[in-house]
Design a protein around this motif. Structure first.
Motif, short mmCIF file in Angstrom:
data_model
loop_
_atom_site.label_atom_id
_atom_site.label_comp_id
_atom_site.label_asym_id
_atom_site.label_seq_id
_atom_site.Cartn_x
_atom_site.Cartn_y
_atom_site.Cartn_z
N UNK A 175 0.83 -1.21 0.00
CA UNK A 175 0.00 0.00 0.00
C UNK A 175 0.86 1.25 0.00
N UNK A 176 0.21 2.37 0.09
CA UNK A 176 0.91 3.65 -0.01
C UNK A 176 0.34 4.64 1.00
N UNK A 177 1.20 5.50 1.51
CA UNK A 177 0.80 6.56 2.42
C UNK A 177 1.20 7.88 1.78
N UNK A 178 0.21 8.67 1.39
CA UNK A 178 0.49 9.97 0.78
C UNK A 178 1.00 10.93 1.86
N UNK A 179 2.17 11.49 1.65
CA UNK A 179 2.76 12.39 2.65
C UNK A 179 3.02 11.67 3.95
N UNK A 180 3.37 10.39 3.88
CA UNK A 180 3.51 9.57 5.08
C UNK A 180 4.84 9.70 5.79
N UNK A 181 5.79 10.44 5.24
CA UNK A 181 7.09 10.60 5.89
C UNK A 181 7.46 12.07 5.93
N UNK A 182 8.15 12.44 6.99
CA UNK A 182 8.62 13.82 7.18
C UNK A 182 10.14 13.84 7.07
N UNK A 183 10.65 14.70 6.20
CA UNK A 183 12.10 14.80 6.01
C UNK A 183 12.73 15.37 7.27
N UNK A 184 13.78 14.71 7.76
CA UNK A 184 14.48 15.15 8.97
C UNK A 184 15.88 15.65 8.67
N UNK A 185 16.42 15.28 7.51
CA UNK A 185 17.79 15.68 7.17
C UNK A 185 17.84 16.01 5.67
N UNK A 186 18.50 17.10 5.33
CA UNK A 186 18.62 17.50 3.93
C UNK A 186 19.89 16.94 3.32
N UNK A 187 19.83 16.69 2.02
CA UNK A 187 21.00 16.23 1.28
C UNK A 187 21.57 17.42 0.52
N UNK A 188 22.81 17.80 0.79
CA UNK A 188 23.39 18.95 0.06
C UNK A 188 23.42 18.68 -1.45
N UNK A 189 22.93 19.63 -2.22
CA UNK A 189 22.90 19.50 -3.68
C UNK A 189 23.59 20.71 -4.30
N UNK A 190 24.68 20.46 -5.02
CA UNK A 190 25.43 21.54 -5.67
C UNK A 190 24.83 21.82 -7.04
N UNK A 191 24.46 23.06 -7.27
CA UNK A 191 23.86 23.45 -8.54
C UNK A 191 24.98 23.97 -9.46
N UNK A 192 25.77 23.03 -9.99
CA UNK A 192 26.88 23.38 -10.86
C UNK A 192 28.19 23.38 -10.12
N UNK A 193 29.26 23.56 -10.89
CA UNK A 193 30.62 23.60 -10.34
C UNK A 193 31.30 24.87 -10.84
N UNK A 194 31.56 25.81 -9.94
CA UNK A 194 32.17 27.06 -10.34
C UNK A 194 31.24 27.86 -11.23
N UNK A 195 31.75 28.26 -12.37
CA UNK A 195 30.94 29.04 -13.29
C UNK A 195 30.21 28.23 -14.32
N UNK A 196 30.19 26.90 -14.16
CA UNK A 196 29.55 26.03 -15.15
C UNK A 196 28.47 25.16 -14.50
#
Length: 364
Positions: free
Chosen positions: A175-196
């Motif tokens: 089965x499935x639970x809509x919105x059944x989990x709450x995020x407790x920790x963020x994953x760092x996401x780099x939007x590019x490297x330097x100027x690229x």
């Protein structure tokens, strides 16, 4: 007396002259966001082990699933209810079930955000319908807890049984639970490297990669994008993060005409499915395919009658298969053979080996 028929025909001819070229040359353009993704911006998979309670005697048979009993004992001990090892082994709780919880942590997710979870039975529970998932930590590949899941499970099936009769509609053990989990920790996401910022195409194709580069340079200015290989594109992006987000939003919505893919036939021998794209062509060839069947009759030994074994082979006359330059011609040629899907798998393999099938044959 003049009529308006001549004027009407002239107007119709002008409209047709303007519209027909547009209809004859359709533009199969896609957005860059449909063809590529930004390097480093990705989802992360989460998994956890938990307990579902509140079932209507459809849970695990704890005598056959000792891990369910052990999990319940550990959970109760954490809540101050201490059971001896002998008491724990004697638990017979048919309203609980051990489950695995899976979820996807999207990119840029922050603590407090709600995400959906899927709950799947791990033991021999008959149904999870009506159950409630108890608080369960969800971990990533690094073993860290990134979300906590809990809630009522929605099962899209129903079942009933009485005596030896049983009726089941859809699947009851997941089965499935809509919105059944709450995020407790963020994953760092780099939007590019330097100027690229780097875009990665979903599949390797040098022609499509070059078209993406050309589209970005036309829309955002010459020299903005350059191809690294057949799959990656480097894009010069603003240093300011707010400007970079708006810049990438414009790039993702640029239209690109992808290069037509290779001819491919996908075959699934387990289900007998055959799927081919529009680039598949067929050379003229001759095909003969017959089936062999063995029938064994056990006879009646008590009456002195032995087993009767018959071997039959249907005649497979040699058939001429016409060449097909497009998908509709290929379908007509294969349908003319009158083969069932399983026989068609063998025929396609033989055609590929002989060189008559101009396509890549992939078996999944």
């Amino acid at each position: 007396m003049k009529t308006n028929s001549g004027k009407w025909f002239r107007q119709a001819a002008i409209v047709a002259a303007c519209v027909l070229p547009l209809c004859a040359q359709p533009v199969w353009a896609e957005r860059i966001k449909d063809l590529a993704s930004i390097q480093g911006v990705r989802n992360n998979q989460l998994i956890g082990y938990g307990i579902v309670a509140g079932l209507d005697n459809t849970g695990d048979q704890t005598t056959q699933t000792p891990f369910t009993t052990q999990a319940i004992g550990n959970m109760l001990s954490q809540m101050g209810v201490n059971l001896t090892a002998e008491q724990a082994t004697k638990l017979q709780l048919k309203n609980v079930a051990a489950v695995m919880i899976t979820s996807t942590l999207p990119a840029f997710a922050r603590p407090g955000q709600q995400i959906d979870v899927t709950v799947s039975s791990l033991g021999n529970a008959k149904s999870l319908r009506g159950g409630t998932l108890l608080l369960t930590p969800l971990k990533g590949a690094d073993g860290q807890v990134y979300a906590m899941a809990q809630g009522n499970i929605l099962v899209g099936g129903v079942g009933a049984s009485s005596g030896a009769s049983k009726v089941t509609v859809n699947h009851l053990s997941a089965g499935r639970i809509a919105g059944g989990a709450t995020v407790e920790r963020a994953v760092p996401t780099a939007l590019g490297q330097g100027g690229f910022v780097y875009f990665e195409l979903a599949s390797t194709d040098f022609g499509t990669t070059q078209n993406v580069v050309d589209a970005i340079n036309r829309g955002m200015g010459p020299g903005t994008a350059s191809a690294i290989d057949g799959r990656r594109v480097a894009v010069r992006a603003p240093e300011n993060m707010d400007a970079r987000v708006a810049f990438l939003g414009r790039i993702e919505n640029l239209d690109v005409k992808p290069v037509a893919g290779i001819a491919k036939v996908i075959v699934n021998p387990r289900t007998g499915s055959v799927v081919m794209n529009q680039k598949v062509t067929l050379e003229a060839c001759a095909v003969a395919h017959g089936s062999l069947s063995v029938v064994v009759d056990g006879g009646q030994p008590q009456l002195g009658q032995g087993a009767d074994i018959q071997v039959k082979q249907e005649s497979g006359s040699l058939m001429n298969v016409k060449a097909g330059a497009n998908l509709s011609d290929v379908v007509k040629a294969l349908n003319a053979l009158g083969a069932n899907p399983l026989d068609l798998l063998a025929i396609l393999q033989a055609m590929k080996a002989s060189g008559a099938l101009r396509a890549e044959l992939e078996i999944i």
